[in-house]
Every structure is written in structure tokens, then in C-alpha cells.
Design a protein around this motif. Sequence first.
Motif, PDB file in Angstrom:
ATOM      1  N   MET A 224      50.869  58.167 108.865  1.00 44.44           N
ATOM      2  CA  MET A 224      50.952  59.612 109.522  1.00 44.44           C
ATOM      3  C   MET A 224      52.186  60.191 109.122  1.00 44.44           C
ATOM      4  N   VAL A 225      52.196  61.317 108.828  1.00 41.48           N
ATOM      5  CA  VAL A 225      53.469  62.012 108.167  1.00 41.48           C
ATOM      6  C   VAL A 225      53.768  63.411 108.659  1.00 41.48           C
ATOM      7  N   THR A 226      54.846  63.894 108.279  1.00 39.89           N
ATOM      8  CA  THR A 226      55.062  65.348 108.616  1.00 39.89           C
ATOM      9  C   THR A 226      54.174  66.224 107.706  1.00 39.89           C
ATOM     10  N   LEU A 227      54.032  67.770 107.915  1.00 42.77           N
ATOM     11  CA  LEU A 227      53.251  68.492 106.929  1.00 42.77           C
ATOM     12  C   LEU A 227      54.143  68.482 105.626  1.00 42.77           C
ATOM     13  N   SER A 228      55.308  68.536 105.677  1.00 42.16           N
ATOM     14  CA  SER A 228      56.018  68.729 104.458  1.00 42.16           C
ATOM     15  C   SER A 228      55.906  67.474 103.757  1.00 42.16           C
ATOM     16  N   GLU A 229      55.772  66.488 104.218  1.00 39.92           N
ATOM     17  CA  GLU A 229      55.757  65.172 103.455  1.00 39.92           C
ATOM     18  C   GLU A 229      54.109  65.154 102.860  1.00 39.92           C
ATOM     19  N   LEU A 230      53.354  65.585 103.537  1.00 43.51           N
ATOM     20  CA  LEU A 230      51.890  65.662 103.293  1.00 43.51           C
ATOM     21  C   LEU A 230      51.677  66.802 101.992  1.00 43.51           C
ATOM     22  N   LEU A 231      52.179  67.703 102.231  1.00 41.88           N
ATOM     23  CA  LEU A 231      52.256  68.797 101.078  1.00 41.88           C
ATOM     24  C   LEU A 231      53.016  68.244  99.796  1.00 41.88           C
ATOM     25  N   ALA A 232      53.948  67.522  99.854  1.00 36.34           N
ATOM     26  CA  ALA A 232      54.486  67.023  98.953  1.00 36.34           C
ATOM     27  C   ALA A 232      53.532  65.995  97.789  1.00 36.34           C
ATOM     28  N   ALA A 233      52.803  65.629  98.763  1.00 35.14           N
ATOM     29  CA  ALA A 233      51.609  64.521  97.827  1.00 35.14           C
ATOM     30  C   ALA A 233      50.744  65.169  97.237  1.00 35.14           C
ATOM     31  N   GLN A 234      50.618  66.493  97.255  1.00 40.73           N
ATOM     32  CA  GLN A 234      49.547  67.064  96.436  1.00 40.73           C
ATOM     33  C   GLN A 234      49.843  66.818  95.002  1.00 40.73           C
TER      34      GLN A 234
END
Length: 234
Positions: A224-234
Motif C-alpha cells: 500500500m503506497v501513496t498516490l504519487s508512488e502509485l502513479l510513478a509505477a505506470q
Amino acid sequence: MNKLVLRLLLVVVVVFFGLWKLSSSVSFQLFGELIHKVDTEQKLVALTFDDGPTPHYTADILQLLDLYQVKATFFVTGTETQRYITQAKQIVAAGHQLGNHSWSHQRMIFMSLDEIQREIEGTDQQIREAGYQGEILFRPPYGKKLVLLPWYLANSNRTNIMWDIAPETFGEDSEDPQTMAAEVLEQVEPGSIVLLHLMYKNREASRAALPLILKGLKDKGYRMVTLSELLAAQ
């Protein structure tokens, strides 16, 4: 004449239904970038909490997230961040992300551009006062948007964040923590964005569901990560 009136009424009904569907869509808007889920093969998920902060529940939520070593994104309102700046600073100090959830938490569908600007920029200012330095993502109150709000977001290079899992919207099941957690664990996919409300007294079921969700996601191998971290995984 009667046929003409009926046709006009039908057109009006169709138009209003279309506008209502557009305003409520979690995956489409007329302008700019809207994200309701991230395309990734990594087992990552973003937990997002709307509203607040409040003095009654923030500390307990942060303690629970720390226990499970989880980072989340808090979409806060400007008025509550200003009033409870200590709690907002605690969220930032714990390493979580702050997002913009408008100043007053009113529906922004029929607001003027000036009103929209004041709502968003005033909240941005409070988020910076809390010490948050990262990108400020936005989520509209009640998820509602139509024309002017997406246009403003697009022209100010702001990303509109929605969700693909909202366990509090399953009718009577949303009053049962076990069922809410089960719905999240059943629906979750890599890149999911989960929406919860935890900051008010009437959200007791959601707060009770949170540890079940945290444990269940970890057991399924999700981070479970922050949204910024999730967006960086695209």
C-alpha cells in the motif's frame, strides 16, 4: 402539439440524465487528466481517505497505518486543515500524502471559475502550511464534476483522482466492517485506488474495516503506497 411537448420533455429528460451520468462518472471527464485506476503489473494499491483532518480520529488512524507500515493519501478540506492544522502536520510528519478535496466540500458542478479557483487554491495554501511539499492531487467533493471544474483542472495542470473501489457505497453492506473489507479484497487489482471516509463519528464501520483491509491486502501480497508512488509505477 401534445406530441411536440412530449418530445421536448423526452429530450430534456435524456439531456439531464446524460449530464447526471457525466457528473458522476469515475472514469471520464470532458477535459484534462482523470485517473481512477493505474495500469501496472506491480501489486500496488493506494488507500485514499476523504475529508478531515479532525482531532478525534487522526491520531488513531496514523497509529494503525504505522503499525502496518503503510503509507496513504489523505484528501483534506481547506477549512478543516486550517482549523486542525496540528493534525494535518501530523499526517505529513508520518510520511503520508495530502491531497486537495476543496475548501468547503460543496458540490462544484455549478460553481463559477472564480469560486472553483478560490476553493482549490485556498486549500492548496493550507496544505503547504501543513508542511506538505509534494505534488497536490485533487479529488472533487462527492466525486462530482461537469464542465467548468474539469476545464479549470486541465488549465492549471492538475490531476483529478477518482477511485475504482468504494466499499462504503454497497448499500446496507457498507454498515458491516467484515463485508466492506471482503468487498475490497475481492475487487482489488494491481493499481487499484480505494476510497474510504474515516474522519467523522458516523464512520465507525469504516474505521473498523480498515485494519481488516490492511491485513487482507498484505496477506494477498499487496503493498500500500501513496498516490504519487502509485502513479510513478505506470
